[in-house]
Write an enzyme that holds these catalytic residues in place. Structure first.
Site, PDB file in Angstrom:
ATOM      1  N   CYS A 112       0.919  -1.091  -0.025  1.00  0.00           N
ATOM      2  CA  CYS A 112       0.135  -0.102  -0.070  1.00  0.00           C
ATOM      3  C   CYS A 112       0.777   1.385  -0.045  1.00  0.00           C
ATOM      4  CB  CYS A 112      -1.080  -0.152   1.280  1.00  0.00           C
ATOM      5  SG  CYS A 112      -2.429   1.114   0.950  1.00  0.00           S
ATOM      6  N   HIS A 123      -3.918  -4.756  -0.455  1.00  0.00           N
ATOM      7  CA  HIS A 123      -3.329  -5.535   0.887  1.00  0.00           C
ATOM      8  C   HIS A 123      -3.478  -6.854   0.704  1.00  0.00           C
ATOM      9  CE1 HIS A 123      -3.339  -1.817   3.542  1.00  0.00           C
ATOM     10  NE2 HIS A 123      -4.128  -1.537   2.740  1.00  0.00           N
ATOM     11  N   GLU A 136      -2.592  -9.076   2.623  1.00  0.00           N
ATOM     12  CA  GLU A 136      -2.934  -9.920   3.866  1.00  0.00           C
ATOM     13  C   GLU A 136      -4.419  -9.945   4.189  1.00  0.00           C
ATOM     14  OE1 GLU A 136      -2.610  -5.493   5.110  1.00  0.00           O
ATOM     15  OE2 GLU A 136      -1.909  -6.841   3.523  1.00  0.00           O
TER      16      GLU A 136
END
Length: 196
Positions: free
Chosen positions: A76, A176, A178
């Protein structure tokens, strides 16, 4: 072992847990002197680019990151900070990945760009192994890297922009991973496996 660089500009726990789910040993580091001892590193980031870059510089991270010769992944804002320059706060960045970051031109769409969006694979690379065009990942951003020779995958929201970039041992993901379910886990595993 993977280092997660803690500059105070990110919620690092979700990134750490994502790597731990993949069986990796992870250490959050707060001193640039620690970086050289790791096999790979992650630079997460959220917030305003100017503030984040000031923290990087004040913490002595700029030289440590630019001299790091093993795989380093920006996520990001961490991706944007690796580029040459961002219009957000008229901020010079680390300059380890070529390119300019500017505000997304979203037209009639709402800003920031937040939610799931498709990837388009622009060129083959170890980081995109097993990922297909039209796979979706989770974005939250208002600024974006213009597509150039470093772009591995793009996405579109009002305009086309870089979703994954890489140059030498440095890489970045605007979204993102994750928070991007199985596709995100595949991308993080690719980063773990990436040899430079």
């Amino acid at each position: 072992m993977i280092a997660i660089i803690n500059t105070g500009c990110a919620n690092i726990n979700s990134v750490r847990f994502a790597f731990e789910r993949l069986g990796q040993d992870v250490e959050v580091i707060t001193s640039p002197e620690q970086l050289a001892t790791f096999e790979r590193a992650v630079l997460p980031g959220v917030g305003h680019a100017k503030v984040a870059m000031q923290r990087l510089k004040q913490g002595g991270w700029q030289q440590a990151i630019s001299e790091f010769q093993r795989p380093l992944l920006g996520i990001c804002l961490g991706m944007q900070m690796q580029c040459d320059y961002t219009d957000e706060g008229d901020t010079p960045c680390l300059g380890v990945i070529p390119g300019h970051v500017s505000e997304l031109q979203v037209g009639t769409l709402s800003a920031p760009h937040m939610g799931w969006n498709r990837l388009h694979i622009e060129r083959e690379h170890p980081l995109t192994k097993g990922v297909r065009s039209d796979d979706q990942v989770y974005f939250v951003h208002s600024f974006a890297h213009a597509c150039n020779q470093a772009t591995l995958a793009s996405s579109e929201y009002g305009q086309q922009f870089s979703a994954i970039v890489a140059d030498n041992n440095f890489a970045g993901m605007q979204f993102h991973p994750e928070r991007s379910a199985k596709v995100g886990a595949r991308l993080l595993q690719n980063f773990i496996d990436w040899q430079v």
